[in-house]
Design a protein around this motif. Structure first.
Motif, short mmCIF file in Angstrom:
data_model
loop_
_atom_site.label_atom_id
_atom_site.label_comp_id
_atom_site.label_asym_id
_atom_site.label_seq_id
_atom_site.Cartn_x
_atom_site.Cartn_y
_atom_site.Cartn_z
N GLN A 108 0.84 -1.19 0.00
CA GLN A 108 0.00 0.00 0.00
C GLN A 108 0.88 1.25 0.00
OE1 GLN A 108 -3.31 0.06 2.78
NE2 GLN A 108 -2.99 2.23 3.18
N PRO A 109 0.58 2.23 -0.83
CA PRO A 109 1.38 3.46 -0.84
C PRO A 109 1.26 4.21 0.49
CG PRO A 109 0.00 3.30 -2.81
CD PRO A 109 -0.47 2.25 -1.87
N GLY A 147 -1.94 -1.30 9.92
CA GLY A 147 -0.96 -1.77 8.96
C GLY A 147 0.43 -1.74 9.56
N VAL A 148 1.39 -2.26 8.80
CA VAL A 148 2.79 -2.29 9.20
C VAL A 148 3.60 -1.52 8.17
CG1 VAL A 148 4.82 -3.74 9.61
CG2 VAL A 148 2.56 -4.48 10.43
N ILE A 149 4.32 -0.50 8.65
CA ILE A 149 5.12 0.35 7.77
C ILE A 149 6.58 -0.05 7.91
CG2 ILE A 149 5.77 2.72 7.21
CD1 ILE A 149 3.16 3.59 8.68
N PRO A 174 -2.32 -4.51 5.78
CA PRO A 174 -1.62 -3.70 4.78
C PRO A 174 -0.13 -3.56 5.11
CG PRO A 174 -3.69 -2.67 5.38
CD PRO A 174 -3.48 -3.79 6.36
N ILE A 175 0.70 -3.73 4.09
CA ILE A 175 2.14 -3.57 4.23
C ILE A 175 2.55 -2.34 3.43
CG2 ILE A 175 4.41 -4.63 3.96
CD1 ILE A 175 2.65 -6.15 5.89
N ILE A 176 3.29 -1.45 4.06
CA ILE A 176 3.70 -0.19 3.43
C ILE A 176 5.23 -0.11 3.49
CG2 ILE A 176 3.50 2.33 3.52
CD1 ILE A 176 0.98 0.40 5.48
N LYS A 177 5.86 0.38 2.44
CA LYS A 177 7.31 0.58 2.43
C LYS A 177 7.63 2.06 2.27
CE LYS A 177 8.58 -2.15 -0.95
NZ LYS A 177 9.46 -2.94 -1.86
N ALA A 178 8.67 2.52 2.97
CA ALA A 178 9.08 3.93 2.87
C ALA A 178 10.56 4.05 3.18
CB ALA A 178 8.27 4.78 3.85
#
Length: 263
Positions: A108-109, A147-149, A174-178
């Motif tokens: 997820q963005p 979610g998990v960022i 939801p998995i988010i990357k940053a």
């Protein structure tokens, strides 16, 4: 059952699934492997059908497998019956699960995260152990987190080891990357508390001034939170060590923090 029978380890589909143990292959294809009828069933129930579904003869006839096959075929996926030897090679286990699914990765963005959609979110900075990561995703699911960022260079949440540890929660959370810079900029608009853990903190994890929605930010297994990430927190807390051990496993500590933040 619908689907063809494959007995050769050199079959192109079998080779492609085996290759998904490599991170480079997962990143290039956007696919990953999930093992077990229970996990595959959870994915289907959450609207994520396999692109490839493999099953052994011992699973033939199971009603949940029939549902998974129907969902796979409806999504134009491939269904194959395989031997026990192929299942063992695909999963790299002596006693493999009778069902293996290949799925598309979903990230997820960061910009589309709605902080107020849940009372707690989890941020992980440079987590290294896939078992820890998978267990944290499972705990986040159990606690109802949003979610998990994943911040910075983390291990792959879609590795076989991480997916196993999620016990199916990889499809629900939801998995988010940053990057660190993206996270730092985005964090400025967080409407609640960003809470980190530090050995030098003076606030107890149970008595800290939480303000929902809470974002629990945890560092990696060796270093904990870096000074730069700790500085992004509204409050840093500590979990008291009352015995001889001076630290906790990352997934255990994160679980304690999640439930403190959702109390």
């Amino acid at each position: 059952m619908s689907g063809r029978v494959v007995t050769s380890l050199t079959n192109p589909t079998v080779k492609a699934v085996r290759a998904l143990h490599q991170r480079k292959e997962r990143e290039e294809t956007g696919l990953f492997v999930a093992e077990g009828l229970k996990i595959v069933t959870e994915a289907v129930e959450l609207g994520q059908a396999p692109t490839i579904l493999m099953y052994g003869k011992e699973a033939d006839g199971h009603p949940l497998l029939r549902q998974a096959i129907a969902a796979t075929l409806k999504a134009k996926g491939e269904v194959i019956e395989v031997t026990q030897d192929i299942l063992a090679k695909v999963s790299r286990r002596d006693n493999p699960q009778a069902v293996v699914g290949v799925f598309r990765q979903v990230f997820q963005p960061l910009a589309k995260v709605d902080p107020k959609s849940a009372t707690c979110w989890v941020g992980l900075h440079r987590v290294r152990d896939p078992g820890n990561l998978g267990t944290i995703v499972r705990t986040a699911d159990a606690a109802g987190c949003g979610g998990v960022i994943l911040v910075g260079e983390c291990c792959d949440p879609y590795s076989v080891e991480a997916v196993r540890a999620t016990m199916g929660s990889i499809f629900a959370v939801p998995i988010i990357k940053a990057t660190e810079a993206e996270f730092a900029a985005w964090r400025k608009s967080w409407p609640g508390s960003v809470v980190g853990t530090l050995l030098t903190a003076t606030s107890d994890h149970l008595s800290a001034p939480y303000r929902k929605p809470n974002l629990v930010l945890m560092g990696n297994e060796q270093q904990g939170l870096t000074p730069d990430l700790a500085a992004l927190c509204d409050v840093n807390v500590k979990i008291p060590m009352r015995g001889r051990a001076d630290s906790l496993n990352l997934s255990v500590a994160t679980g304690i923090m999640i439930y403190a933040a959702t109390a």
